[in-house]
Design a protein around this motif. Structure first.
Motif, PDB file in Angstrom:
ATOM      1  N   ALA A  49       0.881  -1.315  -0.076  1.00 13.93           N
ATOM      2  CA  ALA A  49      -0.042   0.031   0.095  1.00 13.93           C
ATOM      3  C   ALA A  49       1.022   1.192  -0.096  1.00 13.93           C
ATOM      4  CB  ALA A  49      -0.929  -0.069   1.158  1.00 13.93           C
ATOM      5  N   LYS A  50       1.851   1.204   0.652  1.00 16.43           N
ATOM      6  CA  LYS A  50       2.852   2.337   0.657  1.00 16.43           C
ATOM      7  C   LYS A  50       3.577   2.528  -0.586  1.00 16.43           C
ATOM      8  CE  LYS A  50       4.124   2.202   5.783  1.00 16.43           C
ATOM      9  NZ  LYS A  50       5.225   1.922   6.498  1.00 16.43           N
ATOM     10  N   GLU A 104       2.206   1.766  -3.544  1.00 19.01           N
ATOM     11  CA  GLU A 104       1.357   2.226  -4.253  1.00 19.01           C
ATOM     12  C   GLU A 104       1.223   3.796  -3.892  1.00 19.01           C
ATOM     13  OE1 GLU A 104      -0.420   0.754  -7.136  1.00 19.01           O
ATOM     14  OE2 GLU A 104       0.944  -0.944  -6.668  1.00 19.01           O
ATOM     15  N   PHE A 105       1.153   4.143  -2.823  1.00 23.00           N
ATOM     16  CA  PHE A 105       1.173   5.710  -2.396  1.00 23.00           C
ATOM     17  C   PHE A 105       2.075   6.566  -3.023  1.00 23.00           C
ATOM     18  CE2 PHE A 105       2.069   8.970   0.416  1.00 23.00           C
ATOM     19  CZ  PHE A 105       0.887   9.617   0.379  1.00 23.00           C
ATOM     20  N   PHE A 106       3.301   5.937  -2.948  1.00 24.74           N
ATOM     21  CA  PHE A 106       4.627   6.686  -3.658  1.00 24.74           C
ATOM     22  C   PHE A 106       4.501   6.531  -4.940  1.00 24.74           C
ATOM     23  CE2 PHE A 106       6.235   6.243   0.869  1.00 24.74           C
ATOM     24  CZ  PHE A 106       6.512   7.482   1.116  1.00 24.74           C
ATOM     25  N   ARG A 107       4.081   5.598  -5.607  1.00 18.96           N
ATOM     26  CA  ARG A 107       3.955   5.432  -6.940  1.00 18.96           C
ATOM     27  C   ARG A 107       2.834   6.585  -7.603  1.00 18.96           C
ATOM     28  NH1 ARG A 107       4.373  -0.128  -8.716  1.00 18.96           N
ATOM     29  NH2 ARG A 107       3.870   0.078  -6.856  1.00 18.96           N
ATOM     30  N   MET A 108       1.931   6.833  -6.847  1.00 15.87           N
ATOM     31  CA  MET A 108       0.977   7.981  -7.070  1.00 15.87           C
ATOM     32  C   MET A 108       1.525   9.221  -6.857  1.00 15.87           C
ATOM     33  SD  MET A 108      -1.078  10.347  -5.331  1.00 15.87           S
ATOM     34  CE  MET A 108      -0.880   9.598  -3.842  1.00 15.87           C
ATOM     35  N   LEU A 109       2.400   9.324  -6.204  1.00 11.79           N
ATOM     36  CA  LEU A 109       3.216  10.756  -5.983  1.00 11.79           C
ATOM     37  C   LEU A 109       4.075  10.836  -7.002  1.00 11.79           C
ATOM     38  CD1 LEU A 109       3.684  11.075  -2.398  1.00 11.79           C
ATOM     39  CD2 LEU A 109       2.037  12.295  -3.767  1.00 11.79           C
ATOM     40  N   ARG A 112       2.007  16.320 -10.524  1.00 15.40           N
ATOM     41  CA  ARG A 112       1.401  16.024  -9.231  1.00 15.40           C
ATOM     42  C   ARG A 112       1.973  16.511  -8.142  1.00 15.40           C
ATOM     43  NH1 ARG A 112       0.884   9.856 -10.283  1.00 15.40           N
ATOM     44  NH2 ARG A 112       0.197   9.951 -12.435  1.00 15.40           N
ATOM     45  N   SER A 157      -7.155   9.230  -5.582  1.00 16.02           N
ATOM     46  CA  SER A 157      -6.449   8.663  -4.453  1.00 16.02           C
ATOM     47  C   SER A 157      -6.798   9.248  -2.892  1.00 16.02           C
ATOM     48  CB  SER A 157      -4.705   9.039  -4.430  1.00 16.02           C
ATOM     49  OG  SER A 157      -4.803  10.488  -4.259  1.00 16.02           O
ATOM     50  N   ILE A 212      -6.117  12.393  -1.960  1.00 17.66           N
ATOM     51  CA  ILE A 212      -4.884  13.186  -1.378  1.00 17.66           C
ATOM     52  C   ILE A 212      -5.534  14.598  -1.816  1.00 17.66           C
ATOM     53  CG2 ILE A 212      -3.498  13.437  -3.565  1.00 17.66           C
ATOM     54  CD1 ILE A 212      -1.037  12.733  -1.488  1.00 17.66           C
ATOM     55  N   VAL A 245      -0.277  15.917   4.008  1.00 19.95           N
ATOM     56  CA  VAL A 245       0.641  16.103   2.688  1.00 19.95           C
ATOM     57  C   VAL A 245       1.757  17.007   2.772  1.00 19.95           C
ATOM     58  CG1 VAL A 245       0.295  16.409   0.235  1.00 19.95           C
ATOM     59  CG2 VAL A 245      -1.343  15.322   1.504  1.00 19.95           C
TER      60      VAL A 245
END
Length: 110
Positions: free
Chosen positions: A8-9, A11-16, A21, A59, A61, A80
């Protein structure tokens, strides 16, 4: 089956992991902004900004609210901004270390 926390972490960093973004998040630290304000600051194609805002919105965010015909984006929480500040501190420390190494290399004869 639940996703492991480390996944999950990731995926979160990939989203960033996109410069637009990150720039949007930096700009939203100063408060909510309309899409036209973000476009003026970031200078990308509207379709590109829209796609990146959609990723951030999905996401969770950022939040989006409609004010008449204008869509205004805001950070979903203060965490954030703290994450971006931590990234800045880490990068600063890394660059200081690189500068020290560069200075040592310059001091030594070839």
């Amino acid at each position: 089956m639940s996703v492991p926390l480390y996944q999950a972490k990731a995926e979160f960093f990939r989203m960033l992991g996109h410069p637009v973004r990150i720039r949007v998040l930096e700009l939203l630290q100063d408060g909510p902004k309309a899409v036209w304000e973000l476009l003026a600051e970031i200078r990308v194609e509207p379709s590109s900004l829209s796609a990146q805002l959609a990723v951030l919105r999905r996401s969770g965010i950022v939040t989006a609210t409609r004010e008449g015909s204008t869509v205004v984006y805001a950070l979903a929480g203060a965490d954030v901004a703290e994450l971006l500040a931590a990234a800045r501190r880490i990068l600063t420390e890394l660059l200081v270390g690189q500068n020290e190494l560069l200075a040592q290399l310059r001091e030594q004869p070839a």
